[in-house]
Write a protein that holds these residues in place. Structure first.
Motif, PDB file in Angstrom:
ATOM      1  N   TYR A 103     -80.168 -42.204 -59.666  1.00 42.65           N
ATOM      2  CA  TYR A 103     -79.620 -42.470 -60.942  1.00 42.65           C
ATOM      3  C   TYR A 103     -79.854 -41.381 -62.015  1.00 42.65           C
ATOM      4  N   SER A 106     -73.632 -44.141 -62.445  1.00 42.83           N
ATOM      5  CA  SER A 106     -74.449 -44.792 -63.200  1.00 42.83           C
ATOM      6  C   SER A 106     -74.181 -46.143 -62.831  1.00 42.83           C
ATOM      7  N   THR A 107     -74.797 -47.344 -63.255  1.00 37.31           N
ATOM      8  CA  THR A 107     -75.071 -48.715 -62.705  1.00 37.31           C
ATOM      9  C   THR A 107     -73.687 -49.221 -62.910  1.00 37.31           C
ATOM     10  N   LYS A 108     -72.868 -49.109 -64.064  1.00 39.70           N
ATOM     11  CA  LYS A 108     -71.666 -49.662 -64.493  1.00 39.70           C
ATOM     12  C   LYS A 108     -71.867 -51.098 -64.710  1.00 39.70           C
ATOM     13  N   LEU A 109     -73.039 -51.393 -65.165  1.00 42.29           N
ATOM     14  CA  LEU A 109     -73.424 -53.119 -65.280  1.00 42.29           C
ATOM     15  C   LEU A 109     -72.914 -53.389 -66.755  1.00 42.29           C
ATOM     16  N   SER A 110     -72.940 -52.478 -67.394  1.00 44.37           N
ATOM     17  CA  SER A 110     -72.813 -52.702 -69.036  1.00 44.37           C
ATOM     18  C   SER A 110     -71.537 -53.680 -69.175  1.00 44.37           C
ATOM     19  N   GLU A 139     -83.306 -47.483 -69.592  1.00 39.56           N
ATOM     20  CA  GLU A 139     -82.110 -47.644 -70.520  1.00 39.56           C
ATOM     21  C   GLU A 139     -81.929 -49.257 -70.863  1.00 39.56           C
ATOM     22  N   TYR A 192     -63.307 -47.634 -70.912  1.00 47.14           N
ATOM     23  CA  TYR A 192     -64.805 -47.476 -70.415  1.00 47.14           C
ATOM     24  C   TYR A 192     -64.827 -45.963 -70.851  1.00 47.14           C
ATOM     25  N   ASN A 222     -71.773 -42.559 -71.108  1.00 53.49           N
ATOM     26  CA  ASN A 222     -72.779 -42.508 -72.052  1.00 53.49           C
ATOM     27  C   ASN A 222     -72.483 -40.977 -72.555  1.00 53.49           C
ATOM     28  N   ASP A 255     -67.070 -53.069 -72.285  1.00 57.23           N
ATOM     29  CA  ASP A 255     -68.619 -53.428 -72.732  1.00 57.23           C
ATOM     30  C   ASP A 255     -69.086 -53.422 -74.225  1.00 57.23           C
ATOM     31  N   ASP A 291     -70.719 -53.941 -77.519  1.00 60.04           N
ATOM     32  CA  ASP A 291     -71.829 -54.857 -77.707  1.00 60.04           C
ATOM     33  C   ASP A 291     -72.098 -54.524 -79.158  1.00 60.04           C
ATOM     34  N   ASN A 314     -73.570 -50.692 -79.775  1.00 67.82           N
ATOM     35  CA  ASN A 314     -72.534 -49.814 -80.240  1.00 67.82           C
ATOM     36  C   ASN A 314     -72.667 -49.333 -81.657  1.00 67.82           C
ATOM     37  N   ASN A 365     -75.954 -47.231 -81.795  1.00 68.04           N
ATOM     38  CA  ASN A 365     -75.822 -45.800 -81.176  1.00 68.04           C
ATOM     39  C   ASN A 365     -75.167 -45.202 -81.939  1.00 68.04           C
TER      40      ASN A 365
HETATM   41  C1  LIG Z   1     -71.451 -44.026 -79.406  1.00 69.66           C
HETATM   42  C2  LIG Z   1     -72.134 -44.895 -78.544  1.00 69.66           C
HETATM   43  C3  LIG Z   1     -71.583 -46.294 -78.291  1.00 69.66           C
HETATM   44  C4  LIG Z   1     -72.028 -47.120 -77.629  1.00 69.66           C
HETATM   45  N1  LIG Z   1     -71.576 -48.390 -77.392  1.00 69.66           N
HETATM   46  C5  LIG Z   1     -71.953 -49.184 -76.491  1.00 69.66           C
HETATM   47  C6  LIG Z   1     -71.533 -50.577 -76.198  1.00 69.66           C
HETATM   48  O1  LIG Z   1     -70.598 -51.190 -77.306  1.00 69.66           O
HETATM   49  N2  LIG Z   1     -71.966 -51.479 -75.493  1.00 69.66           N
HETATM   50  C7  LIG Z   1     -72.729 -50.981 -74.643  1.00 69.66           C
HETATM   51  O2  LIG Z   1     -73.584 -51.785 -73.477  1.00 69.66           O
HETATM   52  N3  LIG Z   1     -73.499 -49.509 -74.531  1.00 69.66           N
HETATM   53  C8  LIG Z   1     -72.710 -48.635 -75.462  1.00 69.66           C
HETATM   54  N4  LIG Z   1     -73.541 -47.746 -75.409  1.00 69.66           N
HETATM   55  C9  LIG Z   1     -74.707 -47.014 -74.334  1.00 69.66           C
HETATM   56  C10 LIG Z   1     -74.044 -46.662 -73.123  1.00 69.66           C
HETATM   57  O3  LIG Z   1     -73.140 -45.379 -73.185  1.00 69.66           O
HETATM   58  C11 LIG Z   1     -73.523 -47.883 -72.220  1.00 69.66           C
HETATM   59  O4  LIG Z   1     -74.457 -48.838 -72.115  1.00 69.66           O
HETATM   60  C12 LIG Z   1     -73.472 -47.267 -70.847  1.00 69.66           C
HETATM   61  O5  LIG Z   1     -72.629 -45.956 -70.918  1.00 69.66           O
HETATM   62  C13 LIG Z   1     -72.751 -48.121 -70.108  1.00 69.66           C
HETATM   63  O6  LIG Z   1     -72.644 -47.484 -68.634  1.00 69.66           O
HETATM   64  P1  LIG Z   1     -73.461 -48.153 -67.421  1.00 69.66           P
HETATM   65  O7  LIG Z   1     -73.772 -49.462 -67.554  1.00 69.66           O
HETATM   66  O8  LIG Z   1     -73.056 -47.203 -66.285  1.00 69.66           O
HETATM   67  O9  LIG Z   1     -74.872 -47.425 -68.061  1.00 69.66           O
HETATM   68  P2  LIG Z   1     -76.436 -47.091 -67.127  1.00 69.66           P
HETATM   69  O10 LIG Z   1     -76.515 -45.675 -67.385  1.00 69.66           O
HETATM   70  O11 LIG Z   1     -76.046 -47.335 -65.843  1.00 69.66           O
HETATM   71  O12 LIG Z   1     -77.532 -48.045 -67.914  1.00 69.66           O
HETATM   72  C14 LIG Z   1     -77.747 -49.300 -67.533  1.00 69.66           C
HETATM   73  C15 LIG Z   1     -77.699 -49.983 -68.715  1.00 69.66           C
HETATM   74  O13 LIG Z   1     -78.430 -49.728 -69.541  1.00 69.66           O
HETATM   75  C16 LIG Z   1     -77.926 -50.001 -70.900  1.00 69.66           C
HETATM   76  N5  LIG Z   1     -78.013 -48.811 -71.699  1.00 69.66           N
HETATM   77  C17 LIG Z   1     -77.780 -47.472 -71.157  1.00 69.66           C
HETATM   78  N6  LIG Z   1     -77.772 -46.555 -72.342  1.00 69.66           N
HETATM   79  C18 LIG Z   1     -77.768 -47.259 -73.281  1.00 69.66           C
HETATM   80  C19 LIG Z   1     -77.695 -46.946 -74.665  1.00 69.66           C
HETATM   81  N7  LIG Z   1     -77.909 -45.696 -75.278  1.00 69.66           N
HETATM   82  N8  LIG Z   1     -78.049 -47.981 -75.690  1.00 69.66           N
HETATM   83  C20 LIG Z   1     -78.067 -49.266 -75.311  1.00 69.66           C
HETATM   84  N9  LIG Z   1     -77.929 -49.525 -73.730  1.00 69.66           N
HETATM   85  C21 LIG Z   1     -78.126 -48.645 -73.008  1.00 69.66           C
HETATM   86  C22 LIG Z   1     -76.767 -50.718 -70.840  1.00 69.66           C
HETATM   87  O14 LIG Z   1     -76.891 -52.147 -70.789  1.00 69.66           O
HETATM   88  C23 LIG Z   1     -76.203 -50.266 -69.393  1.00 69.66           C
HETATM   89  O15 LIG Z   1     -75.563 -51.048 -68.573  1.00 69.66           O
HETATM   90  C24 LIG Z   1     -72.931 -46.507 -76.399  1.00 69.66           C
HETATM   91  C25 LIG Z   1     -73.438 -45.182 -76.442  1.00 69.66           C
HETATM   92  C26 LIG Z   1     -72.961 -44.430 -77.576  1.00 69.66           C
HETATM   93  C27 LIG Z   1     -73.634 -43.013 -77.565  1.00 69.66           C
END
Ligand SMILES: Cc1cc2nc3c(=O)[nH]c(=O)nc-3n(C[C@H](O)[C@H](O)[C@H](O)COP(=O)(O)OP(=O)(O)OC[C@H]3O[C@@H](n4cnc5c(N)ncnc54)[C@H](O)[C@@H]3O)c2cc1C
Length: 456
Positions: free
Chosen positions: A232, A245-249, A285, A348, A351, A382, A384, A388, A391
């Motif tokens: 990862y 990435s996990t795509k759990l968001s 994360e 989607y 990050n 996703d 939140d 959101n 960040n």
């Molecule tokens: C401008 C901006 C806006 C964003 N808006 C959101 C949003 O509305 N909802 C959201 O869930 N995430 C948001 N993120 C954080 C992050 O981009 C997403 O959580 C991530 O891309 C989701 O894909 P994933 O589940 O594969 O993440 P992974 O990389 O697999 O991460 C695992 C989990 O960790 C958490 N996570 C990871 N990175 C972040 C981060 N930077 N901030 C908070 N939690 C994180 C998420 O719950 C995610 O599912 C935002 C980031 C930026 C830069």
């Protein structure tokens, strides 16, 4: 003896599994009303985004999640009431018209929901109102500090949380049944069959994610049973694909999946495959998510304010044309355009992509960061509130970043993450006619020199 009637207000906790609040309601009341109020395009959102509806992918994911919740509640003898009426009016009407004794709700990170809760507390002093942390990993009592003394930066927060002897990942036991439904008449309800139909939006491309608790649990099982978490940390900055990435968001954001369940699955994975830097980074994360959640609770409405938690706001102006170009993916920056097309079509964005397009909006287009955050709110599957807006503030330099605002060099980002333009080509990021300004400082249309071909 008079019966106890409960009202459970579902928001971002659309699940049965590991839901301590629903568990509590099931033990405390004789009959229960399960309610969900559809989000609407508030005046704030319409103003900031110049959109009048949510993205198709977001609505589809939400309706699938509600359908799934409704089926799970039916299996436990309950019923989900979904309405398009606003929550304050709906909750107040139900409490006034029916003998509701108990109200249950998550510890909302969003200030609108918190405001509604406060108004209900004042209007109905005899109502027993109970909140719990359904959306977050920790409960308030688990924090080693009070909310007022939440550390000012993520690193300080993480260090304190990681210094705790053991992460409190107590998962609530499965529900075997729920109190019987209490019948209420509510205006503008959406029936389960209509939610199911919402799933097929004819002109939208195939969905990346299936909404709902069952799909979320299945995705987490698949992901953690694979070897993907082992790498990862090396892959997490990619721009495209389902495996980097996990795509759990999406499921975490709507509460279809509990973060505690995710950590439990991660621990199982580590037992089977071994723990390494990458598996640790997934919990790292999740701690970011947690930090934004508690920061939102602490900072309240300043989460939406231009200056955030700083004393002065960034220097920007409003360029309507630039904002439109950014939303449509028609800027002079191909990587930004590709990301914005991906968002529009799928709901989607990676990050890395989110950081790139946010930096572009803030620094290259010099726009107020809230326009970008609000547009994300309307599109992301996703979405939140805490992650959101938190960040966006962080990137705009008005949030929890000790380094101030972060500007990404868009050429360098392209070289590093899409050197062969595979992502840009796939999402049609090249936009030949793109220019930032169409009028000059006195609103006179700017004529750009004709290309050689045109001048012949
Ligand atoms: C401008 C901006 C806006 C964003 N808006 C959101 C949003 O509305 N909802 C959201 O869930 N995430 C948001 N993120 C954080 C992050 O981009 C997403 O959580 C991530 O891309 C989701 O894909 P994933 O589940 O594969 O993440 P992974 O990389 O697999 O991460 C695992 C989990 O960790 C958490 N996570 C990871 N990175 C972040 C981060 N930077 N901030 C908070 N939690 C994180 C998420 O719950 C995610 O599912 C935002 C980031 C930026 C830069």
């Amino acid at each position: 003896m008079t019966k106890k009637i409960g009202l459970y207000w579902f928001t971002q906790d659309l699940r049965i599994d590991d839901n301590p609040l629903l568990q509590r309601a099931s033990q405390e009341v004789d009959m229960l009303i399960c309610l969900y109020c559809m989000p609407d395009m508030t005046r704030f959102l319409t103003h900031y985004t110049q959109e009048n509806q949510f993205g198709a992918a977001k609505l589809r994911f939400l309706s699938q999640s509600l359908y799934d919740l409704s089926e799970s509640l039916n299996a436990l003898g309950q019923r989900l009431v979904v309405t398009t009426e606003p929550p304050l009016k709906t909750l107040a009407n139900i409490i006034e018209q029916y003998p509701v004794t108990h109200l249950y709700g998550d510890y909302f990170a969003g200030s609108d929901e918190r405001h509604i809760w406060q108004q209900l507390e004042v209007a109905f002093p005899s109502l027993v109102m109970t909140q719990d942390n359904v959306h977050s990993l920790y409960r308030k009592a688990d924090l080693p500090f009070s909310l007022a003394s939440l550390p000012a930066t993520f690193t300080q927060f993480r260090k304190q949380m990681e210094a705790q002897p053991q992460l409190p990942v107590n998962i609530a036991p499965p529900l075997s049944g729920l109190p019987k439904p209490f019948d209420v008449h509510i205006e503008n309800t959406i029936q389960a069959d209509d939610l199911a139909q919402y799933q097929e939006v004819s002109d939208s491309p195939p969905a990346l994610f299936d909404g709902g608790e069952q799909a979320g649990l299945a995705h987490a099982r698949r992901y953690f049973a694979s070897s993907l978490p082992q790498e990862y940390k090396q892959t997490r900055n990619d721009l495209d694909g389902m495996d980097y990435s996990t795509k759990l968001s999406p499921w975490l954001a709507l509460g279809c999946l509990s973060p505690r369940t995710v950590l439990a699955r991660l621990a199982e994975h580590e037992r089977q495959y071994g723990a390494n830097d990458s598996t640790y980074w997934i919990s790292f994360e999740l701690l970011w998510r947690e930090y934004f959640y508690w920061s939102a609770l602490k900072n309240k409405t300043s989460l939406f304010q231009f200056a955030g938690n700083k004393s002065s706001a960034p220097l920007t102006s409003f360029y309507a044309q630039r904002f439109l170009q950014w939303k449509r993916g028609e800027t002079p920056f191909p990587i930004v355009n590709a990301c914005m097309h991906q968002l529009k079509q799928t709901g989607y964005m990676s990050n890395r992509g989110r950081q790139i397009v946010a930096s572009c909006l803030i620094h290259e287009l010099q726009l107020d960061w809230r326009y970008g955050a609000a547009y994300f709110e309307t599109q992301l599957v996703d979405y939140d509130v805490a992650s959101n807006w938190g960040n966006w503030q962080y990137l705009a330099g008005v949030g929890a970043d000790p380094r101030g605002s972060r500007r990404f060099d868009l050429d360098k980002q392209t070289q590093q993450y899409d050197a062969n333009f595979v992502f840009i080509d796939r999402w049609q990021g090249h936009c030949t006619a793109a220019q930032l300004n169409s009028v000059d400082m006195v609103d006179w249309p700017i004529c750009h020199p004709m290309s050689n071909e045109e001048s012949l």
